[in-house]
Design a protein around this motif. Structure first.
Motif, mmCIF file in Angstrom:
data_model
loop_
_atom_site.group_PDB
_atom_site.id
_atom_site.type_symbol
_atom_site.label_atom_id
_atom_site.label_comp_id
_atom_site.label_asym_id
_atom_site.label_seq_id
_atom_site.Cartn_x
_atom_site.Cartn_y
_atom_site.Cartn_z
ATOM 1 N N GLU A 125 4.940 3.998 20.061
ATOM 2 C CA GLU A 125 3.891 4.923 19.320
ATOM 3 C C GLU A 125 4.471 5.880 18.273
ATOM 4 N N ILE A 126 4.704 7.247 18.509
ATOM 5 C CA ILE A 126 4.884 7.710 17.480
ATOM 6 C C ILE A 126 6.075 7.202 16.679
ATOM 7 N N LEU A 127 6.574 6.420 16.795
ATOM 8 C CA LEU A 127 7.658 5.609 16.011
ATOM 9 C C LEU A 127 7.169 4.970 15.158
ATOM 10 N N ILE A 128 6.297 3.855 15.400
ATOM 11 C CA ILE A 128 4.902 3.662 14.227
ATOM 12 C C ILE A 128 4.027 4.472 13.368
ATOM 13 N N ALA A 129 3.526 6.068 13.943
ATOM 14 C CA ALA A 129 2.750 6.779 13.125
ATOM 15 C C ALA A 129 3.941 7.086 12.211
ATOM 16 N N CYS A 130 5.548 6.773 12.083
ATOM 17 C CA CYS A 130 6.170 7.799 10.998
ATOM 18 C C CYS A 130 6.198 6.996 10.264
ATOM 19 N N ILE A 131 5.970 5.541 10.262
ATOM 20 C CA ILE A 131 6.086 4.273 9.450
ATOM 21 C C ILE A 131 5.603 4.523 9.186
ATOM 22 N N ILE A 132 3.545 4.181 9.634
ATOM 23 C CA ILE A 132 2.668 4.450 8.225
ATOM 24 C C ILE A 132 2.274 6.011 7.621
ATOM 25 N N LEU A 133 3.008 6.917 8.442
ATOM 26 C CA LEU A 133 3.235 8.134 7.246
ATOM 27 C C LEU A 133 4.291 7.845 6.207
ATOM 28 N N ALA A 134 5.396 7.441 6.211
ATOM 29 C CA ALA A 134 5.891 6.982 5.471
ATOM 30 C C ALA A 134 5.793 5.975 4.686
ATOM 31 N N THR A 135 5.095 4.873 5.022
ATOM 32 C CA THR A 135 4.405 4.359 3.759
ATOM 33 C C THR A 135 3.086 4.582 2.789
ATOM 34 N N ALA A 136 2.575 5.508 3.534
ATOM 35 C CA ALA A 136 1.795 6.417 2.654
ATOM 36 C C ALA A 136 1.887 7.185 1.525
ATOM 37 N N SER A 137 3.078 7.766 2.160
ATOM 38 C CA SER A 137 4.329 8.623 1.354
ATOM 39 C C SER A 137 3.988 8.113 -0.099
ATOM 40 N N ILE A 138 4.487 6.954 0.546
ATOM 41 C CA ILE A 138 5.455 5.976 -1.019
ATOM 42 C C ILE A 138 4.236 5.763 -1.867
ATOM 43 N N VAL A 139 3.493 5.650 -1.070
ATOM 44 C CA VAL A 139 2.392 4.614 -1.904
ATOM 45 C C VAL A 139 1.521 5.741 -2.347
ATOM 46 N N PHE A 140 1.523 6.638 -2.295
ATOM 47 C CA PHE A 140 0.371 7.738 -2.591
ATOM 48 C C PHE A 140 1.547 8.252 -3.689
ATOM 49 N N LYS A 141 2.325 7.843 -4.027
ATOM 50 C CA LYS A 141 2.902 8.524 -5.034
ATOM 51 C C LYS A 141 2.849 7.756 -6.225
ATOM 52 N N PHE A 142 2.584 6.490 -6.125
ATOM 53 C CA PHE A 142 1.827 5.643 -7.467
ATOM 54 C C PHE A 142 0.601 5.523 -7.720
ATOM 55 N N VAL A 143 0.193 6.349 -7.109
ATOM 56 C CA VAL A 143 -1.729 6.046 -7.336
ATOM 57 C C VAL A 143 -1.710 7.423 -8.190
ATOM 58 N N PRO A 144 -2.280 7.395 -9.021
ATOM 59 C CA PRO A 144 -2.532 8.836 -10.357
ATOM 60 C C PRO A 144 -3.069 9.722 -9.346
ATOM 61 N N HIS A 145 -3.707 10.814 -9.653
ATOM 62 C CA HIS A 145 -3.423 12.487 -8.886
ATOM 63 C C HIS A 145 -4.922 12.353 -8.676
ATOM 64 N N ARG A 146 -5.977 11.608 -9.570
ATOM 65 C CA ARG A 146 -8.049 12.164 -9.914
ATOM 66 C C ARG A 146 -8.141 10.497 -9.122
ATOM 67 N N LEU A 147 -7.328 9.957 -8.326
ATOM 68 C CA LEU A 147 -7.692 8.799 -7.444
ATOM 69 C C LEU A 147 -7.595 9.029 -5.944
ATOM 70 N N TYR A 148 -6.565 10.471 -5.550
ATOM 71 C CA TYR A 148 -6.554 10.248 -4.684
ATOM 72 C C TYR A 148 -7.821 10.853 -3.987
ATOM 73 N N ALA A 149 -8.909 11.417 -3.783
ATOM 74 C CA ALA A 149 -9.770 12.006 -3.387
ATOM 75 C C ALA A 149 -11.027 10.754 -3.002
ATOM 76 N N ASP A 150 -10.569 9.623 -3.854
ATOM 77 C CA ASP A 150 -11.573 8.322 -4.343
ATOM 78 C C ASP A 150 -11.089 7.412 -3.409
ATOM 79 N N ILE A 151 -9.848 7.309 -2.825
ATOM 80 C CA ILE A 151 -9.207 6.727 -2.211
ATOM 81 C C ILE A 151 -9.420 7.539 -0.212
ATOM 82 N N LEU A 152 -9.165 8.258 -0.604
ATOM 83 C CA LEU A 152 -9.826 9.058 0.671
ATOM 84 C C LEU A 152 -10.947 8.726 1.236
ATOM 85 N N SER A 153 -11.685 9.115 0.574
ATOM 86 C CA SER A 153 -13.020 8.247 0.632
ATOM 87 C C SER A 153 -13.471 7.200 0.946
#
Length: 372
Positions: A125-153
């Motif tokens: 279960e903890i390993l699944i959380a690590c995979i999700i966080l690792a994927t999110a870390s990669i995805v958000f590197k390609f997203v323009p910074h000004r869209l971060y807040a809107d994506i989270l909302s």
């Protein structure tokens, strides 16, 4: 001292050094492109081989470990190369930092698990959380910074809709878990807007998401509890959240005597958490009464400190990352044991702690609401 203890001490020292190296680089102005690339690589070479070994002996799922390795290697080499080509930063974000801490903790946990088979195995279960966080870390590197807040909302809004569906299907614990995830998204969307800017639709999207996740979804849980006049108390809760959000936008933001980072009334996420925790441990009629207390706190003029923009900022980063890792482990434990009552008490305790520590006393020199 046995070999297991020595291994844990050495590995823990490695984790501490990982937390210190970035601090030293920033304090001594030693930041370099080479360091930005080498630091995460060393992290991966520290925790991935042990995880692979634990998968080999059956403590971890081999499939999940290889999924994590694939994502990590893609992030380290392929993604960084692409980011370099498009002249974008590949520096680590909070998703990656939290993931690294959890991976370090997972290695220690698996080491203890190897010698203590009676301990509840939460590793996958903890390993699944690590995979999700690792994927999110990669995805958000390609997203323009000004869209971060809107994506989270938007993600917060999706959590609210998902919670409504899960409540309809009578999966109450999962519905509440999804709302908690939405609260995490809501916690950081404002900070991202402050740090990176946002779009003109951002404030409206944030309010709509908050209303759905912290108004409609908890109210539906109240209704489904089946208490006397539960539909009425659910409607009152919706009205309280709506009033709280509208007052914040139209009045509180324009107040000169309301400092930045201070809420006038209990924030709607905390008000929702009161209901969510009580719904798992309290009888239906008591839940309705607790919901009315929550509404009273939200529409009141009692002032509370903003958890994300003030309390988290004052929290040292190592403490924040360790707290995030602990929350992940707690969630994994609850999912593994399916202990719904423990989940309810944990939520209730968390919001009670916030109400006690987050209350902001008004200065005597400042006028009270309604005074000229």
């Amino acid at each position: 001292m046995n070999m297991q203890s020595i291994a844990i001490i050495i590995f823990s020292l490695s984790a501490v050094l990982d937390g210190v190296d970035g601090l030293v680089a920033r304090q001594c102005n030693l930041i370099s492109k080479w360091g930005e690339w080498l630091d995460p690589l060393c992290d991966k070479l520290t925790y991935l081989p042990p995880l692979l070994g634990f998968a080999h002996v059956g403590i971890l799922s081999s499939r999940l470990v290889w999924m994590l390795i694939t994502v990590e290697l893609a992030g380290q080499f392929l993604v960084r190369h692409i980011l370099k080509l498009i002249n974008s930063s590949g520096a680590a974000n909070n998703f990656g930092k939290i993931k690294a801490i959890i991976c370090f903790a997972l290695v220690v946990f698996c080491t203890l698990l190897d010698k203590n088979p009676d301990v509840l195995n939460l590793a996958d279960e903890i390993l699944i959380a690590c995979i999700i966080l690792a994927t999110a870390s990669i995805v958000f590197k390609f997203v323009p910074h000004r869209l971060y807040a809107d994506i989270l909302s938007t993600l917060n809004f999706c959590c609210g809709i998902t919670s409504l569906y899960l409540t309809y299907r009578h999966h109450l614990a999962w519905a509440i878990m999804v709302i908690i995830v939405g609260q995490l998204f809501d916690l950081f969307d404002g900070r991202m807007a402050e740090k990176h800017g946002g779009t003109r639709f951002g404030p409206y999207l944030d309010d709509i998401a908050d209303f759905v996740s912290f108004g409609l979804a908890p109210a539906y849980i109240i209704y489904k509890s089946g208490g006397v006049l539960s539909w009425l108390f659910g409607c009152i809760f919706i009205g309280g959240v709506a009033f709280r959000l509208i007052r914040f936008v139209t009045i509180d933001k324009k107040k000169d005597d309301l400092p930045e980072g201070i809420f006038n009334g209990l924030p709607s996420p905390a008000g929702a958490m009161i209901v969510l925790g009580a719904s798992l441990v309290a009888p239906a009629n008591l839940l309705s009464a607790i919901a009315m207390i929550s509404v009273g706190l939200m529409v009141s003029h009692v002032r509370f400190t903003h958890f994300g923009r003030v309390m988290l900022k004052q929290m040292p980063k190592p403490v924040f990352f360790m707290l995030s890792a602990m929350i992940t482990v707690c969630i994994a434990f609850i999912l593994k044991t399916k202990n719904v009552e423990m989940f309810g008490y944990l939520l209730s305790g968390a919001v009670l702690l916030y109400i006690i520590t987050g209350r902001k006393k008004q200065d005597a020199s400042q006028p009270r609401p309604g005074e000229n």
